[in-house]
Design a protein around this motif. Structure first.
Motif, PDB file in Angstrom:
ATOM      1  N   SER A 117      47.722  37.283  45.943  1.00  0.00           N
ATOM      2  CA  SER A 117      46.588  38.194  45.798  1.00  0.00           C
ATOM      3  C   SER A 117      46.698  39.339  46.793  1.00  0.00           C
ATOM      4  O   SER A 117      47.162  39.150  47.917  1.00  0.00           O
ATOM      5  CB  SER A 117      45.268  37.445  46.022  1.00  0.00           C
ATOM      6  OG  SER A 117      44.177  38.335  45.995  1.00  0.00           O
TER       7      SER A 117
ATOM      8  N   GLY B  34      43.799  41.285  46.611  1.00  0.00           N
ATOM      9  CA  GLY B  34      42.368  41.574  46.562  1.00  0.00           C
ATOM     10  C   GLY B  34      42.067  42.904  45.906  1.00  0.00           C
ATOM     11  O   GLY B  34      42.541  43.212  44.815  1.00  0.00           O
ATOM     12  N   ARG B  35      41.252  43.707  46.622  1.00  0.00           N
ATOM     13  CA  ARG B  35      40.877  45.030  46.125  1.00  0.00           C
ATOM     14  C   ARG B  35      41.644  46.136  46.853  1.00  0.00           C
ATOM     15  O   ARG B  35      41.300  47.305  46.735  1.00  0.00           O
ATOM     16  CB  ARG B  35      39.374  45.238  46.320  1.00  0.00           C
ATOM     17  CG  ARG B  35      38.487  44.308  45.512  1.00  0.00           C
ATOM     18  CD  ARG B  35      38.339  44.758  44.084  1.00  0.00           C
ATOM     19  NE  ARG B  35      37.740  46.077  43.968  1.00  0.00           N
ATOM     20  CZ  ARG B  35      37.651  46.776  42.838  1.00  0.00           C
ATOM     21  NH1 ARG B  35      38.170  46.282  41.719  1.00  0.00           N
ATOM     22  NH2 ARG B  35      37.078  47.960  42.814  1.00  0.00           N
TER      23      ARG B  35
ATOM     24  N   TYR C  24      45.476  48.406  43.068  1.00  0.00           N
ATOM     25  CA  TYR C  24      45.301  48.072  41.657  1.00  0.00           C
ATOM     26  C   TYR C  24      46.565  47.437  41.080  1.00  0.00           C
ATOM     27  O   TYR C  24      46.506  46.422  40.405  1.00  0.00           O
ATOM     28  CB  TYR C  24      44.946  49.339  40.869  1.00  0.00           C
ATOM     29  CG  TYR C  24      44.951  49.129  39.362  1.00  0.00           C
ATOM     30  CD1 TYR C  24      43.887  48.492  38.726  1.00  0.00           C
ATOM     31  CD2 TYR C  24      46.030  49.560  38.590  1.00  0.00           C
ATOM     32  CE1 TYR C  24      43.890  48.289  37.349  1.00  0.00           C
ATOM     33  CE2 TYR C  24      46.037  49.370  37.217  1.00  0.00           C
ATOM     34  CZ  TYR C  24      44.968  48.733  36.605  1.00  0.00           C
ATOM     35  OH  TYR C  24      44.985  48.536  35.245  1.00  0.00           O
TER      36      TYR C  24
ATOM     37  N   HIS D 239      44.140  42.957  34.119  1.00  0.00           N
ATOM     38  CA  HIS D 239      43.083  42.401  34.967  1.00  0.00           C
ATOM     39  C   HIS D 239      42.033  41.793  34.034  1.00  0.00           C
ATOM     40  O   HIS D 239      41.383  42.520  33.271  1.00  0.00           O
ATOM     41  CB  HIS D 239      42.439  43.486  35.829  1.00  0.00           C
ATOM     42  CG  HIS D 239      43.294  43.963  36.964  1.00  0.00           C
ATOM     43  ND1 HIS D 239      44.447  44.707  36.771  1.00  0.00           N
ATOM     44  CD2 HIS D 239      43.166  43.795  38.310  1.00  0.00           C
ATOM     45  CE1 HIS D 239      44.988  44.982  37.950  1.00  0.00           C
ATOM     46  NE2 HIS D 239      44.229  44.451  38.903  1.00  0.00           N
TER      47      HIS D 239
ATOM     48  N   TRP E  99      39.366  46.173  36.792  1.00  0.00           N
ATOM     49  CA  TRP E  99      39.342  46.712  38.148  1.00  0.00           C
ATOM     50  C   TRP E  99      38.086  47.523  38.406  1.00  0.00           C
ATOM     51  O   TRP E  99      37.441  47.380  39.449  1.00  0.00           O
ATOM     52  CB  TRP E  99      40.592  47.570  38.350  1.00  0.00           C
ATOM     53  CG  TRP E  99      40.671  48.277  39.661  1.00  0.00           C
ATOM     54  CD1 TRP E  99      40.290  49.560  39.942  1.00  0.00           C
ATOM     55  CD2 TRP E  99      41.158  47.735  40.898  1.00  0.00           C
ATOM     56  NE1 TRP E  99      40.520  49.854  41.268  1.00  0.00           N
ATOM     57  CE2 TRP E  99      41.053  48.757  41.881  1.00  0.00           C
ATOM     58  CE3 TRP E  99      41.680  46.497  41.274  1.00  0.00           C
ATOM     59  CZ2 TRP E  99      41.453  48.562  43.197  1.00  0.00           C
ATOM     60  CZ3 TRP E  99      42.080  46.311  42.592  1.00  0.00           C
ATOM     61  CH2 TRP E  99      41.960  47.335  43.531  1.00  0.00           C
TER      62      TRP E  99
ATOM     63  N   THR F  66      39.712  41.695  40.962  1.00  0.00           N
ATOM     64  CA  THR F  66      40.713  41.731  42.031  1.00  0.00           C
ATOM     65  C   THR F  66      42.122  41.679  41.454  1.00  0.00           C
ATOM     66  O   THR F  66      42.342  41.233  40.331  1.00  0.00           O
ATOM     67  CB  THR F  66      40.534  40.551  42.992  1.00  0.00           C
ATOM     68  OG1 THR F  66      40.662  39.322  42.238  1.00  0.00           O
ATOM     69  CG2 THR F  66      39.175  40.599  43.658  1.00  0.00           C
ATOM     70  N   THR F  67      43.075  42.147  42.243  1.00  0.00           N
ATOM     71  CA  THR F  67      44.484  42.039  41.867  1.00  0.00           C
ATOM     72  C   THR F  67      45.005  40.739  42.459  1.00  0.00           C
ATOM     73  O   THR F  67      45.583  40.707  43.552  1.00  0.00           O
ATOM     74  CB  THR F  67      45.272  43.258  42.391  1.00  0.00           C
ATOM     75  OG1 THR F  67      44.679  44.450  41.861  1.00  0.00           O
ATOM     76  CG2 THR F  67      46.722  43.190  41.958  1.00  0.00           C
ATOM     77  N   SER F  68      44.749  39.641  41.741  1.00  0.00           N
ATOM     78  CA  SER F  68      45.089  38.306  42.224  1.00  0.00           C
ATOM     79  C   SER F  68      45.546  37.449  41.054  1.00  0.00           C
ATOM     80  O   SER F  68      45.265  37.753  39.896  1.00  0.00           O
ATOM     81  CB  SER F  68      43.881  37.657  42.901  1.00  0.00           C
ATOM     82  OG  SER F  68      42.792  37.563  41.994  1.00  0.00           O
TER      83      SER F  68
ATOM     84  N   ASN G  96      43.132  36.439  38.425  1.00  0.00           N
ATOM     85  CA  ASN G  96      42.500  37.490  37.621  1.00  0.00           C
ATOM     86  C   ASN G  96      43.529  38.317  36.853  1.00  0.00           C
ATOM     87  O   ASN G  96      43.202  39.376  36.335  1.00  0.00           O
ATOM     88  CB  ASN G  96      41.663  38.417  38.514  1.00  0.00           C
ATOM     89  CG  ASN G  96      40.761  39.344  37.710  1.00  0.00           C
ATOM     90  OD1 ASN G  96      40.053  38.906  36.800  1.00  0.00           O
ATOM     91  ND2 ASN G  96      40.796  40.637  38.023  1.00  0.00           N
TER      92      ASN G  96
END
Length: 435
Positions: free
Chosen positions: A319, A321-322, A325, A358, A362, A367-369, A372
């Motif tokens: 991850s 997170g934020r 992107y 995602h 986004w 989140t970019t994990s 997700n």
């Protein structure tokens, strides 16, 4: 309740319902499914009757010798083709399918007759079982029936092939060596000055060729002024490479592209022959199980092969997170490796050709994990965002998605693999392991 006693026929009964008494009426999808259910039941009955017809006609011919039985078989096929108004070849397939399901695979026939699966599933199953050794059939059939009852046609075909290859993996090395002797290239004429070029070669190499040609074609197709479709560019690139070798007409960024194939190998299988036979066989994305000798060769090779060991490795980025992107390369690889295919219901597009989506957008706080992200092909990506569907990742499932259609129906899609989650004790044990 009112009765209209019209003397011209049976009385018409009008029923008045309160709002709370209204029955649940079938919607358009229910009506389609109802017909599909009946078609499965009728398909099973047709196959049973086809086999009964064959057995009845052959009963007398058997005593007259094999030659008579062969003539009767031909006559049965001809009559069936004529009665059903299908080709002789199609009639032969029906006869073979009926014989297989009635006498060798009654579990699948019962599933079809109970409308728990479809005629297409049954046909795929019979075709896939052709050539499977009898000693493996008892292990394959119950699992295949479960797959047929739970998966749509595309995933079923793929999972069934993997199941059969996995069960037969103990003989895969020998069968692969024998199959290698049949490799060849064939040119078949087509209309309008065209021809089909076909090659029978090891699946790993075929996958690598497709991967490289596609990657190069995508770069070229995005160039300024390019009007060719991706398929057209891909065909032109293949021709350029085979005829000219390193074709100078390609952009520099395309010429540097090499094949990329995902190879998954149980780590112990690389080290110990005894361990190799006790677990799952090595696999290649989009291909399935491969001989261990081939896997060891690939894992010892240089660039172009992404090697993913099923024993835990440290340092994986799960991850960001934020903070950003676009997923970093390591995370993208894990997302695609886990799913193996497009995560839309029934889609078989390899993950390598999909976009990373995602699940929670986004712009909506997603989140970019790993929990997700999922690979989805371009067409289903559009459907997800603009087709009235909603998608969510199922908590604790290891990457499964739930798609909810505009009609309110829910469809669960499982990833091909699971990314292990380790407790602290597992991490200590892993650190002590001699790898």
């Amino acid at each position: 309740m009112e009765s209209n006693g019209d003397s011209g026929g049976a009385p018409f009964v009008a029923v008045s319902w309160g709002v709370e008494d209204l029955p649940d009426l079938p919607d358009a999808v229910d009506l389609v499914v109802e017909v599909a259910t009946m078609m499965s039941v009728f398909a099973a009955q047709q196959l049973e009757r086809i086999d009964a017809m064959r057995c009845e006609a052959l009963a007398d011919a058997v005593v007259r010798g094999s030659r008579a039985a062969e003539i009767v078989e031909r006559g049965i096929r001809l009559e069936l083709a004529t009665a059903l108004r299908v080709t002789d070849h199609a009639a032969g397939e029906l006869l073979a399918r009926a014989e297989a399901l009635v006498h060798r695979y009654p579990q699948m026939l019962a599933s079809l007759g109970g409308a728990r699966t479809t005629e297409r599933h049954a046909a795929i199953f019979v075709d896939a079982m052709t050539g499977v050794e009898p000693e493996f059939a008892d292990r394959i059939v119950p699992l295949a029936v479960e797959l047929a009852e739970s998966e749509s046609v595309g995933p079923f075909r793929r999972f069934l092939r993997t199941l059969i290859d996995t069960v037969r993996s103990e003989t895969l090395e020998q069968r692969h060596q024998e199959a290698l002797e049949k490799r060849r290239v064939i040119v078949e004429p087509a209309d309008d000055g065209m021809a089909w070029l076909s090659a029978l070669l090891p699946a790993v190499e075929a996958r690598a060729i497709q991967s490289r040609v596609t990657a190069m074609a995508k770069v070229i197709a995005e160039g300024d002024g390019e009007t060719r479709t991706l398929d057209q560019v891909r065909a032109d690139v293949l021709g350029d490479l085979l005829v000219e070798g390193e074709a100078g007409v390609h952009p520099a960024e395309a010429r540097g592209i090499r094949a990329s194939v995902m190879v998954t190998v149980p780590v112990l299988a690389l080290l110990d022959d005894d361990s190799a036979g006790s677990g799952e066989p090595p696999t290649v994305e989009g291909v399935g199980p491969i001989p261990l000798s081939r896997a060891r060769e690939l894992c010892g090779a240089a660039n172009g092969w992404t090697r993913i060991l099923t024993h835990p490795e440290t340092g994986a980025v799960l991850s960001v997170g934020r903070d950003q992107y676009r997923p970093p390369p390591g995370l993208r690889k894990i997302v695609k490796w886990r799913a193996d295919r497009c995560m839309a219901p029934g889609c078989g597009t390899p993950a390598s050709r999909c976009e990373i989506d995602h699940t929670v957008a986004w712009e909506h706080g997603g989140t970019t994990s790993l929990e997700n992200l999922a690979p989805i092909c371009k067409g289903h990506h559009i459907v997800k965002h603009h087709g009235g569907w909603t998608v969510r990742q199922i908590d604790g499932s290891g990457g499964a998605l739930e798609w909810c259609s505009p009609s309110g129906r829910r469809y669960r899609v499982e990833p091909e693999r699971r990314v292990p989650v380790f407790r602290a004790a597992d991490a200590v044990a892993s650190a002590r392991a001699p790898f």
